[in-house]
Design a protein around this motif. Structure first.
Motif, PDB file in Angstrom:
ATOM      1  N   GLU A 167       0.947  -0.660   0.031  1.00  0.00           N
ATOM      2  CA  GLU A 167      -0.505  -0.065  -0.213  1.00  0.00           C
ATOM      3  C   GLU A 167       0.858   1.260  -0.284  1.00  0.00           C
ATOM      4  O   GLU A 167       0.591   2.683   0.209  1.00  0.00           O
ATOM      5  CB  GLU A 167      -0.820  -0.105   1.302  1.00  0.00           C
ATOM      6  CG  GLU A 167      -1.617  -1.187   1.552  1.00  0.00           C
ATOM      7  CD  GLU A 167      -2.962  -1.416   2.393  1.00  0.00           C
ATOM      8  OE1 GLU A 167      -3.019   0.195   2.873  1.00  0.00           O
ATOM      9  OE2 GLU A 167      -3.065  -2.016   2.413  1.00  0.00           O
ATOM     10  N   ARG A 221       3.438  -6.950  10.261  1.00  0.00           N
ATOM     11  CA  ARG A 221       3.526  -5.160  10.164  1.00  0.00           C
ATOM     12  C   ARG A 221       4.411  -5.014  11.123  1.00  0.00           C
ATOM     13  O   ARG A 221       4.476  -5.903  12.465  1.00  0.00           O
ATOM     14  CB  ARG A 221       1.931  -4.979  10.426  1.00  0.00           C
ATOM     15  CG  ARG A 221       1.479  -5.362   9.314  1.00  0.00           C
ATOM     16  CD  ARG A 221       0.019  -4.579   9.597  1.00  0.00           C
ATOM     17  NE  ARG A 221      -0.329  -5.174   8.082  1.00  0.00           N
ATOM     18  CZ  ARG A 221      -1.758  -5.132   7.952  1.00  0.00           C
ATOM     19  NH1 ARG A 221      -2.393  -3.685   8.358  1.00  0.00           N
ATOM     20  NH2 ARG A 221      -2.464  -5.081   7.219  1.00  0.00           N
ATOM     21  N   GLU A 223       4.535  -1.930  12.724  1.00  0.00           N
ATOM     22  CA  GLU A 223       4.266  -0.978  13.451  1.00  0.00           C
ATOM     23  C   GLU A 223       4.406  -1.528  15.077  1.00  0.00           C
ATOM     24  O   GLU A 223       4.423  -1.987  15.901  1.00  0.00           O
ATOM     25  CB  GLU A 223       2.922  -0.927  13.247  1.00  0.00           C
ATOM     26  CG  GLU A 223       2.114  -2.411  12.805  1.00  0.00           C
ATOM     27  CD  GLU A 223       0.649  -1.872  12.903  1.00  0.00           C
ATOM     28  OE1 GLU A 223      -0.226  -1.220  12.279  1.00  0.00           O
ATOM     29  OE2 GLU A 223      -0.571  -2.798  12.703  1.00  0.00           O
ATOM     30  N   ARG A 229      -5.185  -4.964  20.141  1.00  0.00           N
ATOM     31  CA  ARG A 229      -5.199  -5.937  19.211  1.00  0.00           C
ATOM     32  C   ARG A 229      -4.469  -5.602  17.695  1.00  0.00           C
ATOM     33  O   ARG A 229      -4.564  -5.938  16.592  1.00  0.00           O
ATOM     34  CB  ARG A 229      -6.338  -4.557  18.594  1.00  0.00           C
ATOM     35  CG  ARG A 229      -8.454  -5.535  19.051  1.00  0.00           C
ATOM     36  CD  ARG A 229      -8.687  -3.887  18.454  1.00  0.00           C
ATOM     37  NE  ARG A 229      -7.965  -2.668  19.751  1.00  0.00           N
ATOM     38  CZ  ARG A 229      -8.339  -2.033  20.970  1.00  0.00           C
ATOM     39  NH1 ARG A 229      -9.315  -2.767  21.443  1.00  0.00           N
ATOM     40  NH2 ARG A 229      -8.164  -1.070  20.556  1.00  0.00           N
ATOM     41  N   HIS A 230      -2.657  -5.926  18.489  1.00  0.00           N
ATOM     42  CA  HIS A 230      -1.881  -5.428  17.261  1.00  0.00           C
ATOM     43  C   HIS A 230      -1.100  -6.854  17.232  1.00  0.00           C
ATOM     44  O   HIS A 230      -0.475  -6.578  18.492  1.00  0.00           O
ATOM     45  CB  HIS A 230      -1.170  -4.366  16.803  1.00  0.00           C
ATOM     46  CG  HIS A 230      -2.471  -2.864  16.468  1.00  0.00           C
ATOM     47  ND1 HIS A 230      -3.433  -2.446  17.318  1.00  0.00           N
ATOM     48  CD2 HIS A 230      -2.923  -3.406  15.031  1.00  0.00           C
ATOM     49  CE1 HIS A 230      -3.943  -1.762  16.305  1.00  0.00           C
ATOM     50  NE2 HIS A 230      -4.045  -2.416  14.763  1.00  0.00           N
ATOM     51  N   LEU A 231      -0.543  -7.201  16.571  1.00  0.00           N
ATOM     52  CA  LEU A 231       0.873  -7.961  16.595  1.00  0.00           C
ATOM     53  C   LEU A 231       1.492  -7.816  15.232  1.00  0.00           C
ATOM     54  O   LEU A 231       1.363  -7.150  14.152  1.00  0.00           O
ATOM     55  CB  LEU A 231       0.384  -9.802  16.162  1.00  0.00           C
ATOM     56  CG  LEU A 231      -0.398  -9.920  17.466  1.00  0.00           C
ATOM     57  CD1 LEU A 231      -0.712 -11.224  16.993  1.00  0.00           C
ATOM     58  CD2 LEU A 231       0.653 -10.482  18.435  1.00  0.00           C
ATOM     59  N   PHE A 234       0.874 -12.036  12.592  1.00  0.00           N
ATOM     60  CA  PHE A 234      -0.581 -12.325  12.714  1.00  0.00           C
ATOM     61  C   PHE A 234      -1.277 -12.765  11.424  1.00  0.00           C
ATOM     62  O   PHE A 234      -0.134 -12.942  10.337  1.00  0.00           O
ATOM     63  CB  PHE A 234      -1.712 -11.253  13.264  1.00  0.00           C
ATOM     64  CG  PHE A 234      -1.695 -10.193  11.961  1.00  0.00           C
ATOM     65  CD1 PHE A 234      -0.568  -9.347  11.609  1.00  0.00           C
ATOM     66  CD2 PHE A 234      -2.269 -10.372  11.068  1.00  0.00           C
ATOM     67  CE1 PHE A 234      -0.490  -8.249  11.013  1.00  0.00           C
ATOM     68  CE2 PHE A 234      -2.897  -9.167   9.636  1.00  0.00           C
ATOM     69  CZ  PHE A 234      -1.976  -7.900   9.927  1.00  0.00           C
ATOM     70  N   MET A 236      -3.415 -14.129   8.608  1.00  0.00           N
ATOM     71  CA  MET A 236      -4.771 -12.953   7.761  1.00  0.00           C
ATOM     72  C   MET A 236      -5.681 -13.968   7.014  1.00  0.00           C
ATOM     73  O   MET A 236      -4.647 -15.202   5.645  1.00  0.00           O
ATOM     74  CB  MET A 236      -4.344 -11.969   7.177  1.00  0.00           C
ATOM     75  CG  MET A 236      -5.587 -11.193   6.314  1.00  0.00           C
ATOM     76  SD  MET A 236      -5.397  -9.423   6.731  1.00  0.00           S
ATOM     77  CE  MET A 236      -3.972  -8.936   5.632  1.00  0.00           C
ATOM     78  N   ILE A 377     -12.449  -5.776  12.586  1.00  0.00           N
ATOM     79  CA  ILE A 377     -12.116  -7.580  12.388  1.00  0.00           C
ATOM     80  C   ILE A 377     -12.070  -7.937  11.105  1.00  0.00           C
ATOM     81  O   ILE A 377     -11.289  -8.209  10.508  1.00  0.00           O
ATOM     82  CB  ILE A 377     -12.890  -8.146  12.891  1.00  0.00           C
ATOM     83  CG1 ILE A 377     -13.249  -9.779  13.266  1.00  0.00           C
ATOM     84  CG2 ILE A 377     -14.455  -7.930  12.402  1.00  0.00           C
ATOM     85  CD1 ILE A 377     -13.672 -10.274  14.025  1.00  0.00           C
ATOM     86  N   ILE A 378     -12.909  -6.524  10.135  1.00  0.00           N
ATOM     87  CA  ILE A 378     -12.040  -6.836   8.362  1.00  0.00           C
ATOM     88  C   ILE A 378     -12.335  -5.550   7.329  1.00  0.00           C
ATOM     89  O   ILE A 378     -13.016  -4.295   8.254  1.00  0.00           O
ATOM     90  CB  ILE A 378     -13.685  -7.590   8.094  1.00  0.00           C
ATOM     91  CG1 ILE A 378     -13.837  -8.926   8.204  1.00  0.00           C
ATOM     92  CG2 ILE A 378     -13.513  -7.181   6.802  1.00  0.00           C
ATOM     93  CD1 ILE A 378     -14.789  -9.804   8.057  1.00  0.00           C
ATOM     94  N   GLY A 379     -11.294  -5.302   6.678  1.00  0.00           N
ATOM     95  CA  GLY A 379     -11.197  -4.276   5.841  1.00  0.00           C
ATOM     96  C   GLY A 379     -10.872  -4.925   4.817  1.00  0.00           C
ATOM     97  O   GLY A 379     -10.888  -5.944   3.855  1.00  0.00           O
ATOM     98  N   GLY A 422      -9.871  -8.968   3.609  1.00  0.00           N
ATOM     99  CA  GLY A 422      -8.911  -8.990   5.237  1.00  0.00           C
ATOM    100  C   GLY A 422      -9.016  -9.103   6.122  1.00  0.00           C
ATOM    101  O   GLY A 422     -10.046  -8.362   6.683  1.00  0.00           O
ATOM    102  N   LEU A 423      -9.562 -10.086   6.693  1.00  0.00           N
ATOM    103  CA  LEU A 423      -9.962 -10.802   8.424  1.00  0.00           C
ATOM    104  C   LEU A 423      -8.711 -11.085   8.593  1.00  0.00           C
ATOM    105  O   LEU A 423      -8.153 -12.362   8.765  1.00  0.00           O
ATOM    106  CB  LEU A 423     -11.051 -11.494   7.677  1.00  0.00           C
ATOM    107  CG  LEU A 423     -10.604 -12.482   9.798  1.00  0.00           C
ATOM    108  CD1 LEU A 423     -12.726 -12.302   9.951  1.00  0.00           C
ATOM    109  CD2 LEU A 423     -10.631 -13.533   9.947  1.00  0.00           C
ATOM    110  N   ARG A 427      -8.230 -11.282  15.213  1.00  0.00           N
ATOM    111  CA  ARG A 427      -9.581  -9.941  16.253  1.00  0.00           C
ATOM    112  C   ARG A 427     -10.576 -11.677  16.203  1.00  0.00           C
ATOM    113  O   ARG A 427     -11.512 -11.358  16.856  1.00  0.00           O
ATOM    114  CB  ARG A 427      -9.458  -9.403  14.921  1.00  0.00           C
ATOM    115  CG  ARG A 427      -8.148  -8.317  15.319  1.00  0.00           C
ATOM    116  CD  ARG A 427      -8.565  -7.155  15.103  1.00  0.00           C
ATOM    117  NE  ARG A 427      -7.547  -6.289  14.538  1.00  0.00           N
ATOM    118  CZ  ARG A 427      -6.914  -5.020  15.181  1.00  0.00           C
ATOM    119  NH1 ARG A 427      -7.579  -4.381  13.840  1.00  0.00           N
ATOM    120  NH2 ARG A 427      -5.954  -4.620  14.417  1.00  0.00           N
ATOM    121  N   ILE A 438      -4.727  -9.844  22.450  1.00  0.00           N
ATOM    122  CA  ILE A 438      -4.123 -10.279  21.717  1.00  0.00           C
ATOM    123  C   ILE A 438      -3.298 -11.352  21.396  1.00  0.00           C
ATOM    124  O   ILE A 438      -2.735 -12.412  20.347  1.00  0.00           O
ATOM    125  CB  ILE A 438      -4.124  -9.191  19.591  1.00  0.00           C
ATOM    126  CG1 ILE A 438      -4.450 -10.061  18.900  1.00  0.00           C
ATOM    127  CG2 ILE A 438      -3.019  -9.133  20.144  1.00  0.00           C
ATOM    128  CD1 ILE A 438      -4.587  -9.941  17.162  1.00  0.00           C
TER     129      ILE A 438
END
Ligand code: ATP
Ligand code: MN
Length: 453
Positions: A167, A221, A223, A229-231, A234, A236, A377-379, A422-423, A427, A438
């Motif tokens: 992205e 990621r 980040e 809620r972030h790992l 993870f 997907m 949970i989904i984008g 993506g899920l 999550r 998480i």
């Protein structure tokens, strides 16, 4: 023959097992010795409940029968006088396979904090909570494959090492064999390479050949978000559908979530009851509600309006054009809709370049599924299939056209409307277990400063 404890405690007709001679293996949870009887609670991880073993105390050396020791028990299954289980094992022989020092074993019978348990990730799978999480993870993975298979989607594998930054954002882990050399052309792949942040772009290639596909793989990621809620690593699930629009995408996402929830309600009752009792009171009711009632729908613009008028003070202010924070997403799902909600038509500037432009010129055909307790949970989105508009977007986003040559060719040669989402698997595990963090729903969590085990 070894008999698993699940086969005994979940037998369809327990009475048919009475009198059977079996060999059972497991780890000792507790030992209770009385004058005439000793009771051992044995667990082999196949199910939450322990098998109760009855032994004659005069025949055993108790010093080795400690919590955590591994044991082989041979004996006869008998009807249990207790009301917790139908059957118990009357032991004829007990052999300790691996003793366990009662003084030093970190997993004592008392309840440990989840923070502490993370530091002993090699032993925590033997706790009730982790065992239940792992069994539900397994069931959700199977449910995922069942769902997409039933719908005619093909399971495909997209690369883990990639030369394209999906992205145009940072936050990727670099993959390199170079020690000090800084010239990427001398590196293993002759150019910079990274761990994938999403298999979507490659997933689109495959959907534009097979119609409907899904991936289910690890995602990375870098980040630095130290959240619950972030790992950094993870899993997907990314379905992609050709000849499909945003409506098809939303329908698929809602059906998939409901299928997973129904699947665990049907197949993981014992573990869900455990979570309902010890982790989130009301979990079963919440899940039944998710399975039974249609998701709510809101546009981003409407949602921003609701948030501005709701009278609640948020840590981050809301304005049209800004990305929603987890607190906003949770408010919408938990308090406003009181159920999962699908938000659509986000401002183009806060979403990725590949999302399909709407006719208003300001928003894109994106959809996020927000759920109580978690937020996003989904984008997903419908993808921009028009070559000229996609080229324009790539330029507007300041991306390098050459990096996307193959992605653009998909629009040049037989382009079709297509959509996907993506899920985040962890999550989904949070959502179905009621667990809060998480880091406690993946066996070996990776997050800033932590890659032990
Ligand atoms: P968020 O805004 O919560 O950081 P995102 O919008 O960056 O998520 P997407 O790029 O849309 O995430 O990824 C799709 C899905 O992957 C998300 O909806 C979420 O379920 C999951 N996900 C994203 N980042 C992470 C992460 N660091 N750890 C675990 N799951 C994640
Ligand atoms: Mn997202």
């Amino acid at each position: 023959m070894r008999t698993k404890i699940k086969q005994i405690l979940h037998a369809k007709d327990p009475s048919s097992l009475i009198g059977k001679t079996v060999s059972v293996y497991g780890w000792i949870r507790t030992v209770r010795a009385q004058k005439t009887f000793a009771f051992i609670e044995l667990n082999d991880g196949t199910t939450l409940a322990n098998l109760q073993i009855l032994a004659d105390p005069s025949t055993i050396d108790f010093t080795q029968l400690t919590t955590g020791a591994s044991l082989l028990a041979k004996g006869t299954l008998v009807e249990s006088p207790g009301k917790n289980q139908a059957l118990e094992l009357k032991a004829e022989t007990l052999s300790v396979l691996g003793p366990c020092s009662a003084e030093t074993f970190p997993l004592q019978k008392k309840r440990h904090s989840f923070e502490f348990l993370r530091t002993i990730a090699h032993l925590r799978p033997r706790t009730n909570t982790q065992g239940a999480v792992l069994r539900i993870r397994s069931a959700l993975a199977l449910a995922t494959h069942l769902f997409f298979n039933q719908r005619g989607f093909y399971y495909v594998q997209t690369p883990i090492i990639t030369g394209s930054d999906c992205e145009g954002g940072g936050e990727m882990f670099r993959v390199t064999t170079l020690d000090k050399e800084t010239d990427p052309s001398k590196d293993f792949f002759g150019k910079p390479a990274y761990l994938t942040v999403s298999g979507q772009l490659e997933g689109e290639i495959l959907a534009l050949a097979l119609s409907d596909i899904y991936t289910f793989g690890p995602t990375f990621r870098a980040e630095n978000s130290n959240t619950s809620r972030h790992l950094a690593e993870f899993w997907m699930i990314e379905p992609e559908m050709a000849f499909a629009d945003l409506k098809d995408d939303m329908e698929c996402a809602e059906s998939y979530l409901k299928f997973c929830v129904k699947y665990v309600l049907e197949h993981c009752q014992e573990d869900l009851q455990f979570f309902d009792k010890f982790i989130e009171n009301g979990l079963l009711t919440r899940l039944q509600h998710v399975a039974a009632s249609p998701f709510a729908h809101l546009t981003y613009t409407h949602a921003v309006d609701i948030l501005k008028k709701c009278g609640k003070t948020f840590e981050f202010p809301v304005e049209w054009g800004t990305d929603l924070q987890s607190e906003h997403e949770r408010y919408l799902a938990e308090e406003h809709c009181k159920k999962p909600v699908i938000l659509t038509d986000y401002p183009a500037a806060i979403k990725s370049f590949y999302m399909r432009g709407n006719d208003d010129g300001k928003t894109v055909a994106a959809m996020d599924v927000l759920v109580p307790k978690i937020g996003e949970i989904i984008g997903g989105s419908q993808r921009e299939e028009r070559l000229d508009i996609l080229e324009q977007k790539i330029a507007e986003f300041g991306l390098n056209r050459d990096d996307y040559w193959w992605y653009l060719q998909l629009r040049e040669y037989g382009s079709v409307p297509h959509a996907g989402f993506g899920l985040g698997f962890e999550r989904l595990v949070l959502f179905t277990t009621g667990m809060e963090n998480i880091r406690d729903v993946i066996p070996f969590p990776r997050y800033p400063g932590h890659a032990e085990f």
